[in-house]
Design a protein around this motif. Structure first.
Motif, PDB file in Angstrom:
ATOM      1  N   ASN A 179       0.570  -1.182  -0.137  1.00 35.37           N
ATOM      2  CA  ASN A 179       0.017  -0.670   0.152  1.00 35.37           C
ATOM      3  C   ASN A 179       0.942   1.474  -0.110  1.00 35.37           C
ATOM      4  N   ALA A 180       1.620   0.772   0.211  1.00 33.47           N
ATOM      5  CA  ALA A 180       3.167   2.310  -0.469  1.00 33.47           C
ATOM      6  C   ALA A 180       2.561   3.268  -1.014  1.00 33.47           C
ATOM      7  N   THR A 181       2.788   4.576  -1.347  1.00 37.37           N
ATOM      8  CA  THR A 181       1.824   5.204  -1.931  1.00 37.37           C
ATOM      9  C   THR A 181       2.944   5.408  -3.362  1.00 37.37           C
ATOM     10  N   PHE A 182       3.947   5.545  -3.532  1.00 31.92           N
ATOM     11  CA  PHE A 182       5.151   6.270  -4.990  1.00 31.92           C
ATOM     12  C   PHE A 182       4.745   4.102  -5.318  1.00 31.92           C
ATOM     13  N   TYR A 183       4.788   3.330  -4.517  1.00 30.07           N
ATOM     14  CA  TYR A 183       5.049   1.997  -5.259  1.00 30.07           C
ATOM     15  C   TYR A 183       3.321   1.515  -6.087  1.00 30.07           C
ATOM     16  N   LYS A 184       2.452   2.042  -5.638  1.00 31.48           N
ATOM     17  CA  LYS A 184       0.807   1.783  -5.478  1.00 31.48           C
ATOM     18  C   LYS A 184       0.899   2.427  -6.926  1.00 31.48           C
ATOM     19  N   HIS A 185       1.498   3.915  -6.936  1.00 37.26           N
ATOM     20  CA  HIS A 185       0.280   4.631  -7.758  1.00 37.26           C
ATOM     21  C   HIS A 185       2.178   5.043  -8.612  1.00 37.26           C
ATOM     22  N   VAL A 186       3.141   5.008  -8.563  1.00 40.51           N
ATOM     23  CA  VAL A 186       3.255   6.258 -10.086  1.00 40.51           C
ATOM     24  C   VAL A 186       4.629   4.425 -10.668  1.00 40.51           C
ATOM     25  N   LEU A 187       5.025   5.503 -11.878  1.00 42.32           N
ATOM     26  CA  LEU A 187       6.320   4.419 -12.566  1.00 42.32           C
ATOM     27  C   LEU A 187       6.859   5.655 -12.933  1.00 42.32           C
TER      28      LEU A 187
END
Length: 330
Positions: free
Chosen positions: A67-75
């Motif tokens: 659920n980590a923000t950057f792992y989950k939401h960005v590439l």
């Protein structure tokens, strides 16, 4: 001591020199504005060198926190070895050195919504560097909503550059000097984009508003889904004092830091070509219908009076036939 001449030069002899000084100052300012118009074009050319496919790749094989923000939401889109995700996915660092810059984009696309990001910029001598954070679609007729931070030499302020593109046309720049040091700590930068308006916020304070004025013939970004992008790159051929001040590579690497990224809005599906929002959402969800009230707009106007350093609506040199129609109502 030699005697003082009794002949005093007449005031009129200074007029040509004063005229030259005034003309030079105006020319330098106009050149600065012209240079800033190249920001989006140069940035897009730089990033296209490293553009990855827009198809959603598999997530990283090693993830400490699902659920980590950057792992989950960005590439990461370019400069893979110059991008680092830390603190179990809650902190992201972009790095620039003489070999490469770096950038990332959101996994999801929005067709209207609100994004927030806390950013801490490069401290000290950041001349020649550009840090960006913006919405953008793809193609020659793309839509785009920009925050861009133009670095400067030590002791001189960053320039916060904003712009709005619709159907490939921009030329709607407004620039600000911030009222705080954006390198000393994290500050929150927000873009609200809904069918009624676009609002730029800094630390929850509105600094710019761009209304939907299609009824008077002003194009408005409303038909193309956009991703969130951010990047750090070198533009020392033009970014600081018209390219006279170059990036000091002895200070590299340069780092910009990101945290507390959030998105709230209508997720767009490329497969179905449809938005996740229904008609009811646009009448009930606050983010999709909010606008500035009278008090917030008055606060924004006061801030602009103190901190805005360029407004395309007032630039008669660039727009001798008059500014865009939106300038009368924005």
């Amino acid at each position: 001591m030699p005697p003082r001449s009794s002949h005093q030069p007449r005031a009129g002899t200074y007029i040509p020199y004063m005229a030259f000084i005034i003309f030079s100052a105006i020319f330098v300012f106009r050149l600065d504005v012209f240079v800033t118009q190249t920001i989006s074009t140069a940035r897009r050319n730089q990033e296209l060198k490293y553009e990855i496919t827009t198809q959603e790749p598999s997530p990283p094989t090693v993830i400490k926190n699902e659920n980590a923000t950057f792992y989950k939401h960005v590439l990461v889109t370019w400069g893979e070895f110059h991008t680092e995700i830390l603190n179990d996915g809650e902190l992201l660092k972009l790095t620039l050195d003489k070999h490469s810059g770096s950038g990332f984009q959101s996994r999801k696309q929005l067709l209207f919504g609100k994004i927030d990001m806390q950013i801490k910029l490069i401290p000290g001598d950041s001349a020649g560097t550009v840090t960006t954070y913006y919405f953008s679609s793809l193609g020659d007729h793309h839509d785009e909503i920009d925050f861009e931070f133009l670095g400067n030499s030590t002791g001189n302020p960053y320039t916060l550059h904003t712009n709005v593109f619709s159907q490939g046309k921009g030329d709607r720049e407004q620039q600000f000097f911030l009222w705080f040091d954006p390198t000393a700590d994290f500050h929150t930068y927000t873009i609200l984009w809904n069918p009624k308006t676009i609002i730029f916020y800094v630390d929850n304070i509105p600094i710019r508003e761009f209304k939907n004025l299609e009824r008077i013939g002003v194009p408005y970004p409303k038909d193309q889904a956009m991703r969130v992008h951010s990047s750090l790159w070198n533009a020392d051929d033009w970014a600081t004092q018209h390219g006279l001040v170059k990036t000091n590579w002895t200070l590299a690497p340069f780092n910009a830091w990101y945290r507390n990224f959030s998105m709230d809005g209508c997720i767009w599906s490329p497969e179905t070509r449809a938005s996740a929002c229904t008609d009811a959402d646009f009448s009930t969800r606050r983010v999709l219908k909010m606008e500035l009230d009278r008090r917030s707009r008055a606060r924004m106007k006061r801030l602009q009076k103190k901190h805005m350093v360029y407004d395309y609506c007032k630039d008669k040199w660039r727009f001798p036939k008059g500014p865009g129609r939106e300038c009368r109502m924005n």
